[in-house]
Write an enzyme that holds these catalytic residues in place. Structure first.
Site, PDB file in Angstrom:
ATOM      1  CG  ASP A 124      -0.347  -0.026   2.524  1.00  0.00           C
ATOM      2  OD1 ASP A 124       0.888  -0.147   2.600  1.00  0.00           O
ATOM      3  OD2 ASP A 124      -1.090   0.079   3.526  1.00  0.00           O
ATOM      4  CB  SER A 125       4.581   1.715  -0.182  1.00  0.00           C
ATOM      5  OG  SER A 125       4.760   0.510  -0.903  1.00  0.00           O
ATOM      6  CG  ASP A 133       0.361  -4.093   1.952  1.00  0.00           C
ATOM      7  OD1 ASP A 133       0.411  -5.002   2.800  1.00  0.00           O
ATOM      8  OD2 ASP A 133       1.174  -3.158   1.893  1.00  0.00           O
ATOM      9  CE  LYS A 185       3.069  -6.049   3.619  1.00  0.00           C
ATOM     10  NZ  LYS A 185       2.591  -4.888   4.410  1.00  0.00           N
ATOM     11  CD  GLU A 234       0.536  -1.805   7.903  1.00  0.00           C
ATOM     12  OE1 GLU A 234       0.228  -1.038   8.843  1.00  0.00           O
ATOM     13  OE2 GLU A 234       1.030  -1.408   6.835  1.00  0.00           O
ATOM     14  CD  GLU A 250       7.773  -0.746   7.563  1.00  0.00           C
ATOM     15  OE1 GLU A 250       6.801  -1.423   7.174  1.00  0.00           O
ATOM     16  OE2 GLU A 250       8.002   0.414   7.171  1.00  0.00           O
TER      17      GLU A 250
HETATM   18  O1  KIV Z   1       3.537  -1.145   1.603  1.00  0.00           O
HETATM   19  C1  KIV Z   1       4.689  -1.588   1.556  1.00  0.00           C
HETATM   20  O2  KIV Z   1       5.461  -1.316   0.638  1.00  0.00           O
HETATM   21  C2  KIV Z   1       5.111  -2.455   2.636  1.00  0.00           C
HETATM   22  C3  KIV Z   1       6.563  -2.804   2.690  1.00  0.00           C
HETATM   23  C4  KIV Z   1       7.290  -1.643   3.207  1.00  0.00           C
HETATM   24  C5  KIV Z   1       6.811  -4.024   3.492  1.00  0.00           C
HETATM   25  O3  KIV Z   1       4.339  -2.831   3.453  1.00  0.00           O
END
Ligand code: KIV
Length: 310
Positions: free
Chosen positions: A70-71, A109, A139, A141, A208
């Site tokens: 989600d970056s 994500d 993924k 969190e 992280e």
């Molecule tokens: O969103 C992302 O890019 C991430 C990585 C930093 C692990 O969660």
């Protein structure tokens, strides 16, 4: 005779993967293969990707795991943080990446808000990443408080990669982006989180922004692969954000990143040349232009004698 609309080239811009190559991937990485790497102490390589061409390059480089993080919200969509990213945006980009991969294990994500309201909604959203977007895992969190959800998703055949430590979706409750697990109590909490998530069925865990010593301890106690980002070299694997590798974030690099090429300078130089070439009539040249055939030229000239003489 008017040629508009005819297909002029066999290949235009990005070439799609051949259907035969796409349908018979040679060695698609699985969650079992990632675990084998941990057991064999072979580092797992992971990187984010968000679109077709870069995902294809990452895949061709032999990276084991691709994360549509989600970056995306910050490095591709220009949001200030990851919180505004929507489920539709994540699905859209995951589909593009899925079309590009022949080898790497694809993780997507789940964005903020897509798994927080209820477990039922979280499972429905998780299923969409597998069923509609081609992800092999999702993924989420969070620590022990997500263990039940990890179990529900796993029961629904949605493999889960967990993510603990600095979890950007909790930026408001964490008071910003801060290294986590720096006190003995916080270390114990994160060790317990990792254990609970593994017991709940997570297939891997992203660590992280935590001290190297803590990441090493979680890794040695964990039966699933740990993938570190800002967690030191003792994790089972490493992940970085694609745009950090290539200086494409327009901000100073964080301590834990490493810049492997200056993509910003590379693109800027090409863009300046292109702008100058167009502005000075050097692009396109005659060889870069399509031409009418001699026959058509003759036809046009014969049909328009007055225009020719005018
Ligand atoms: O969103 C992302 O890019 C991430 C990585 C930093 C692990 O969660």
């Amino acid at each position: 005779m008017f040629l508009g609309g005819a297909a002029l080239e066999n290949t235009m811009s990005v070439t799609r993967l051949r259907a035969s190559a796409a349908s018979t991937p040679p060695h698609r990485v699985t969650s079992g293969a990632l675990l084998q790497k941990k057991l064999a102490r072979q580092p797992i390589t992971a990187l984010t990707a968000y679109d077709y061409p870069t995902a294809r390059l990452v895949d061709q480089a032999g990276i084991d795991m691709v994360l549509v993080g989600d970056s995306l919200g910050m490095v591709v969509l220009g949001y200030e943080n990851t919180l505004p990213v929507t489920l539709d945006e994540m699905l859209h980009h995951t589909r593009a990446v899925a079309r590009a991969l022949l080898h790497a294990f694809l993780v997507a994500d789940m964005p903020y808000g897509s798994y927080h309201a209820s477990q039922r909604e979280a499972v429905c959203n998780g299923l969409r990443f597998i069923k509609e977007a081609g992800a092999q895992a999702i993924k989420i969190e969070g620590g022990s408080s997500r263990a039940k959800l990890v179990q529900r998703l796993t029961d629904a055949e949605v493999p889960v990669v967990a993510h603990i430590g600095l979890t950007p979706q909790s930026m408001h409750s964490m008071g910003g982006y801060r290294v986590q697990g720096t006190s003995p109590e916080a270390m114990d909490r994160l060790l317990a989180d990792a254990r609970a998530l593994e017991e709940a069925g997570a297939i891997a865990i992203v660590l992280e922004g935590i001290p190297r010593e803590l990441a090493a301890s979680i890794t040695s106690h964990s039966g699933i692969p740990t993938i570190g980002i800002g967690a030191g070299p003792d994790c089972d694997g490493q992940i970085l954000v694609f745009h950090d590798l290539f200086n494409l974030t327009f901000s100073p690099p964080a301590k834990f990143t490493r810049q492997y090429a200056d993509g910003a300078a590379f693109f800027a130089s090409a863009l300046n040349q292109y702008r100058d070439d167009v502005a000075t009539h050097r692009f396109p040249n005659d060889a870069e232009s399509y031409h009418l055939s001699r026959g058509v030229m003759a036809e046009i000239e014969a049909a328009t004698p007055r225009a020719r003489n005018a």
